[in-house]
Design a protein around this motif. Structure first.
Motif: not given
Length: 155
Positions: A107-122
């Motif tokens: 079920e995992t389509a991708e794994s990504v390093w995400t900037p911590i401030p961007d998490v709130v928008h996901l």
């Protein structure tokens, strides 16, 4: 009531957190932490390493136990239509080798390093917020107050 014991990885690198994009069989998508069900007779410590490898293609080592979260999802909000309890054990892990890739036949389509401030928008699982709160506050009890979200997803 159904029950699930799961282990989740909170992994940081250069002010980024490792997230996985999950696609449900019904076609929905959301971001979460690498992790998943602890198999019968499996140690959660081993399960989180296995889950990171399966979902991301990377090897990891556990650096520390962050804490435990237990939540009951009412039947009206649960995917199964019946009340469900999820107990999640959160570990801080470090990637030691490998290249990020999708989970083969999973079920995992991708794994990504995400900037911590961007998490709130996901659109993300509340598990992400719980893991980040545990890593940020490192409570002596290993417990943070409940994250407000319906079910495991709703941000």
């Amino acid at each position: 009531m159904s029950f699930r014991l799961a282990a989740y990885a909170v992994c940081f690198e250069d002010e980024r957190v490792l997230l996985v994009r999950c696609v449900s069989p019904a076609g929905g998508t959301n971001w979460s932490l690498p992790g998943g069900r602890v198999e019968h007779a499996e140690d959660p410590f081993d399960a989180v390493i296995r889950e990171v490898a399966e979902e991301t293609g990377c090897d990891a080592v556990v650096e520390r136990l962050l804490g435990v979260d237990s939540r009951v999802i009412p039947a009206a909000e649960a995917r199964s239509g019946r009340e469900h309890q999820n107990v999640g054990i959160f570990y801080q892990v470090r990637i030691t080798a490998g290249v990020l890739r999708p989970e083969p036949n999973g079920e995992t389509a991708e794994s990504v390093w995400t900037p911590i401030p961007d998490v709130v928008h996901l659109r993300r699982s509340s598990l992400v917020d719980i893991g980040l709160a545990l890593a940020r506050t490192r409570p002596a009890t290993g417990h943070v107050p409940p994250v407000l979200a319906g079910g495991l997803v709703q941000h």
